[in-house]
Every structure is written in structure tokens, then in C-alpha cells.
Design a protein around this motif. Sequence first.
Motif, PDB file in Angstrom:
ATOM      1  N   ILE A   8      -7.063  12.303  -4.998  1.00 51.00           N
ATOM      2  CA  ILE A   8      -6.198  13.480  -5.817  1.00 51.00           C
ATOM      3  C   ILE A   8      -5.260  12.924  -6.407  1.00 51.00           C
ATOM      4  CG2 ILE A   8      -4.825  15.443  -5.577  1.00 51.00           C
ATOM      5  CD1 ILE A   8      -6.096  16.142  -2.912  1.00 51.00           C
ATOM      6  N   ILE A   9      -5.160  12.613  -7.802  1.00 51.15           N
ATOM      7  CA  ILE A   9      -4.034  12.163  -8.709  1.00 51.15           C
ATOM      8  C   ILE A   9      -3.176  13.281  -9.242  1.00 51.15           C
ATOM      9  CG2 ILE A   9      -3.156  10.369 -10.286  1.00 51.15           C
ATOM     10  CD1 ILE A   9      -6.618   9.949  -8.728  1.00 51.15           C
ATOM     11  N   ASP A  10      -2.109  13.592  -8.902  1.00 50.45           N
ATOM     12  CA  ASP A  10      -1.310  14.581  -9.209  1.00 50.45           C
ATOM     13  C   ASP A  10       0.265  14.619  -9.002  1.00 50.45           C
ATOM     14  OD1 ASP A  10      -0.100  17.324  -9.982  1.00 50.45           O
ATOM     15  OD2 ASP A  10      -1.976  18.033 -10.070  1.00 50.45           O
ATOM     16  N   ASP A  11       1.065  14.457 -10.067  1.00 52.54           N
ATOM     17  CA  ASP A  11       2.618  14.083  -9.645  1.00 52.54           C
ATOM     18  C   ASP A  11       3.292  15.449  -9.469  1.00 52.54           C
ATOM     19  OD1 ASP A  11       2.608  15.613 -12.132  1.00 52.54           O
ATOM     20  OD2 ASP A  11       3.137  14.161 -13.414  1.00 52.54           O
ATOM     21  N   ASP A  12       2.619  16.527  -9.303  1.00 49.49           N
ATOM     22  CA  ASP A  12       3.370  17.732  -8.627  1.00 49.49           C
ATOM     23  C   ASP A  12       3.058  17.598  -7.261  1.00 49.49           C
ATOM     24  OD1 ASP A  12       3.653  20.457  -7.590  1.00 49.49           O
ATOM     25  OD2 ASP A  12       3.170  21.183  -9.395  1.00 49.49           O
TER      26      ASP A  12
ATOM     27  N   GLY B 198       0.097   4.328  -7.953  1.00 49.71           N
ATOM     28  CA  GLY B 198      -0.226   4.340  -6.614  1.00 49.71           C
ATOM     29  C   GLY B 198      -1.771   4.417  -6.062  1.00 49.71           C
ATOM     30  N   TYR B 199      -2.632   4.783  -7.070  1.00 46.77           N
ATOM     31  CA  TYR B 199      -3.833   4.517  -6.808  1.00 46.77           C
ATOM     32  C   TYR B 199      -4.171   2.937  -6.949  1.00 46.77           C
ATOM     33  CZ  TYR B 199      -9.136   4.146  -7.702  1.00 46.77           C
ATOM     34  OH  TYR B 199     -10.240   3.832  -7.893  1.00 46.77           O
TER      35      TYR B 199
ATOM     36  N   PRO C 183      -4.408  11.422  -1.583  1.00 47.72           N
ATOM     37  CA  PRO C 183      -3.264  11.806  -2.363  1.00 47.72           C
ATOM     38  C   PRO C 183      -2.651  10.541  -3.011  1.00 47.72           C
ATOM     39  CG  PRO C 183      -2.622  12.171  -0.196  1.00 47.72           C
ATOM     40  CD  PRO C 183      -3.838  11.859  -0.097  1.00 47.72           C
ATOM     41  N   PHE C 184      -2.340  10.681  -4.344  1.00 48.93           N
ATOM     42  CA  PHE C 184      -1.493   9.811  -5.137  1.00 48.93           C
ATOM     43  C   PHE C 184      -0.651  10.445  -6.023  1.00 48.93           C
ATOM     44  CE2 PHE C 184      -5.351   7.770  -3.796  1.00 48.93           C
ATOM     45  CZ  PHE C 184      -5.260   6.615  -2.997  1.00 48.93           C
TER      46      PHE C 184
ATOM     47  N   MET D 166       0.753  -1.107  -0.117  1.00 54.12           N
ATOM     48  CA  MET D 166       0.087  -0.020  -0.047  1.00 54.12           C
ATOM     49  C   MET D 166       1.093   1.250   0.160  1.00 54.12           C
ATOM     50  SD  MET D 166      -2.954   1.195   3.012  1.00 54.12           S
ATOM     51  CE  MET D 166      -3.902  -0.246   2.536  1.00 54.12           C
ATOM     52  N   THR D 167       0.402   2.307  -0.928  1.00 53.01           N
ATOM     53  CA  THR D 167       1.362   3.265  -0.717  1.00 53.01           C
ATOM     54  C   THR D 167       1.429   4.261   0.448  1.00 53.01           C
ATOM     55  OG1 THR D 167       1.505   5.625  -2.019  1.00 53.01           O
ATOM     56  CG2 THR D 167      -0.702   4.797  -1.645  1.00 53.01           C
ATOM     57  N   GLN D 168       2.535   4.832   0.604  1.00 54.03           N
ATOM     58  CA  GLN D 168       2.651   5.526   1.853  1.00 54.03           C
ATOM     59  C   GLN D 168       1.985   6.750   1.962  1.00 54.03           C
ATOM     60  OE1 GLN D 168       7.081   6.398   2.132  1.00 54.03           O
ATOM     61  NE2 GLN D 168       7.455   4.018   2.744  1.00 54.03           N
ATOM     62  N   GLU D 169       1.501   7.357   0.867  1.00 52.37           N
ATOM     63  CA  GLU D 169       0.680   8.490   0.977  1.00 52.37           C
ATOM     64  C   GLU D 169      -0.877   8.113   1.243  1.00 52.37           C
ATOM     65  OE1 GLU D 169       1.429  12.022  -1.770  1.00 52.37           O
ATOM     66  OE2 GLU D 169       2.143  10.199  -3.119  1.00 52.37           O
ATOM     67  N   TYR D 170      -1.111   6.906   1.149  1.00 52.79           N
ATOM     68  CA  TYR D 170      -2.415   6.574   1.506  1.00 52.79           C
ATOM     69  C   TYR D 170      -2.851   6.706   3.141  1.00 52.79           C
ATOM     70  CZ  TYR D 170      -6.619   3.667   2.208  1.00 52.79           C
ATOM     71  OH  TYR D 170      -7.886   3.554   2.690  1.00 52.79           O
ATOM     72  N   GLU D 171      -3.603   7.644   3.447  1.00 51.08           N
ATOM     73  CA  GLU D 171      -4.136   7.853   4.959  1.00 51.08           C
ATOM     74  C   GLU D 171      -5.295   8.263   4.967  1.00 51.08           C
ATOM     75  OE1 GLU D 171      -2.867  10.849   8.631  1.00 51.08           O
ATOM     76  OE2 GLU D 171      -1.775  10.889   6.610  1.00 51.08           O
ATOM     77  N   ARG D 172      -6.315   7.494   5.250  1.00 47.61           N
ATOM     78  CA  ARG D 172      -7.776   7.758   5.403  1.00 47.61           C
ATOM     79  C   ARG D 172      -8.025   8.640   6.840  1.00 47.61           C
ATOM     80  NH1 ARG D 172     -12.764   5.075   3.105  1.00 47.61           N
ATOM     81  NH2 ARG D 172     -14.213   6.659   3.600  1.00 47.61           N
ATOM     82  N   GLN D 173      -8.396   9.781   6.412  1.00 53.13           N
ATOM     83  CA  GLN D 173      -8.638  10.701   7.781  1.00 53.13           C
ATOM     84  C   GLN D 173     -10.198  10.361   8.191  1.00 53.13           C
ATOM     85  OE1 GLN D 173      -6.291  12.728   8.929  1.00 53.13           O
ATOM     86  NE2 GLN D 173      -4.998  11.742   7.406  1.00 53.13           N
ATOM     87  N   VAL D 174     -10.414  10.657   9.507  1.00 50.43           N
ATOM     88  CA  VAL D 174     -11.554  10.486   9.889  1.00 50.43           C
ATOM     89  C   VAL D 174     -12.536  11.851   9.619  1.00 50.43           C
ATOM     90  CG1 VAL D 174     -13.071  10.263  12.095  1.00 50.43           C
ATOM     91  CG2 VAL D 174     -10.996   9.276  11.812  1.00 50.43           C
ATOM     92  N   SER D 175     -13.649  11.826   8.715  1.00 46.14           N
ATOM     93  CA  SER D 175     -14.161  13.108   8.416  1.00 46.14           C
ATOM     94  C   SER D 175     -15.656  12.627   7.813  1.00 46.14           C
ATOM     95  CB  SER D 175     -13.477  13.901   7.201  1.00 46.14           C
ATOM     96  OG  SER D 175     -14.231  14.713   6.562  1.00 46.14           O
TER      97      SER D 175
END
Length: 248
Positions: free
Chosen positions: A17-21, A47-48, A41-42, A1-10
Motif C-alpha cells: 500500500i503506497i499512499d501518503d495519506d 519507503g518501498y 504500508p509505505f 529499512m522503513t519502520q512501517e515495514y512489518e510482515r504479518q503471518v498470513s
Amino acid sequence: MTQEYERQVSDGATIAIIDDDDDLRGTMTALLRENGFTPLPFRDADGYRQLDTPPKLDLALIDLNLAGESGLELAMEIRERVGIPIVMLTGWGTETDRIEGLEIGADDYLMKPFNPRELLARLKAVLRRSGWKTPTPDRSNHQIEAFGTMTLDLTRRELLASDGGEIPLTNGEYRLLEYLVRNRDRIIPRVELLRELGSDLSTYVDRTIDVLILRLRRKIETVPSKPIYLQTRRGQGYIFVTTSRSEP
């Protein structure tokens, strides 16, 4: 699983968000989180795709020109597999790009650089059209300023109509309105307003403020040509008249 994957409680919608910038992706992630959304974010499509358990998404925000791949292809893939709304981002903005994006089923199209408040307004509009019911936030501890049937939430930086729906404002419009509301019943010279906005006093003193005032009147006044709240004092500046003094 990608390190950027982080589900926030909301309670807000979950938006991929898939953007290479890296900088822009980080900015958008923070912006969405601060405004009640759950951003995922990915950096790229892989990553997705590599998520062990793909999350339930409500919308995908995709850069059209991902490095080494096509954002359009990813948009088509997500649309076919998940069937969620798609908003495309592009730094090029050619007519062909726009048409291709809309042809594959993109629900909206936004050019970079964009105003953060415009992005939020576009995302909310797309979500509403898709049937998403935005949860009503708890405003009990928010700093609120009310006038007429409208409410300015200074905590969430939102202008709300009588039905609770948000009236979209650009960043400049919001900053100007907030300053005027905080200084009710005081005539404020243009130079002071412009200084508050951080603009070039010598170049934009007339045009910038006048344009923002006109836009605000269209959004908060019943008859913009006969303003009740945002009034002009010729030769002096502008004044935001309180509800108690402007309405019977």
C-alpha cells in the motif's frame, strides 16, 4: 529499512500500500489485515525502494497523486521489475488520469472516497484474474447462517455462494442482510431497518431501503421479481423467510 515495514503471518496475498495519506493508509492496512491479507504500508515510493530485501508481492495498491512524485511512475517501475497486478487510487478521478493509469498497465482504478467492501471485492477480483488462488479459511469456529445454497459468514462478514466464492456486498447491503437473517420469519418495518442502518428517517425512509432490498434480491434470489427469501409484506415491511419454509 522503513519502520512501517512489518510482515504479518498470513495465508493471504501480500499487498503493498503506497499512499501518503496517513489516516487512509492506516485504515487500508487494518482492513486488509482483518480480511486475511498481508499488507505492507509505505508513505512514499522511497519507503518501498529502501527495503533491504524487497518482499514477494502479489499486488500493489498505489495512490496516483503521491506528494512530490507520480504514482504512475512508481506503478510503471513496479510493473517492469516485478510484473504484479496494480490497482490505482485517486482523489481526482479525471478521465485523463484514468486513461493514463490503464495505459501503463493498471489492472483496476478506484476513486476516493471508496467503500471498504468495494475495495476488497476489487482486490480479490484482480487477484483472481492474475491466477491467485485464495486460500479457503477455516470456518469451523465462525458464526454461520445458511439459506438455500448460500452461506452468510457473520464472523468474516461475507456472503458465500455454493462453490465457496464470495458474493460481493456493499457495507449497506451486508448490514441489511445480516439484520434480516438474524431476525428470520419476523416482519420488520422499514423504519426499523432504516434505524438499524443509521439513516435519516425523514428523508430516506422509502428510497434507501427499497434500493438496498432490490440490490440484495439480485444477488440472492434466483428470480429477483419472485423472491423466495427476501419477501415484501405490503404495508408492513419485509421478512426473511427461512429455507425450511421457502423450499420443498
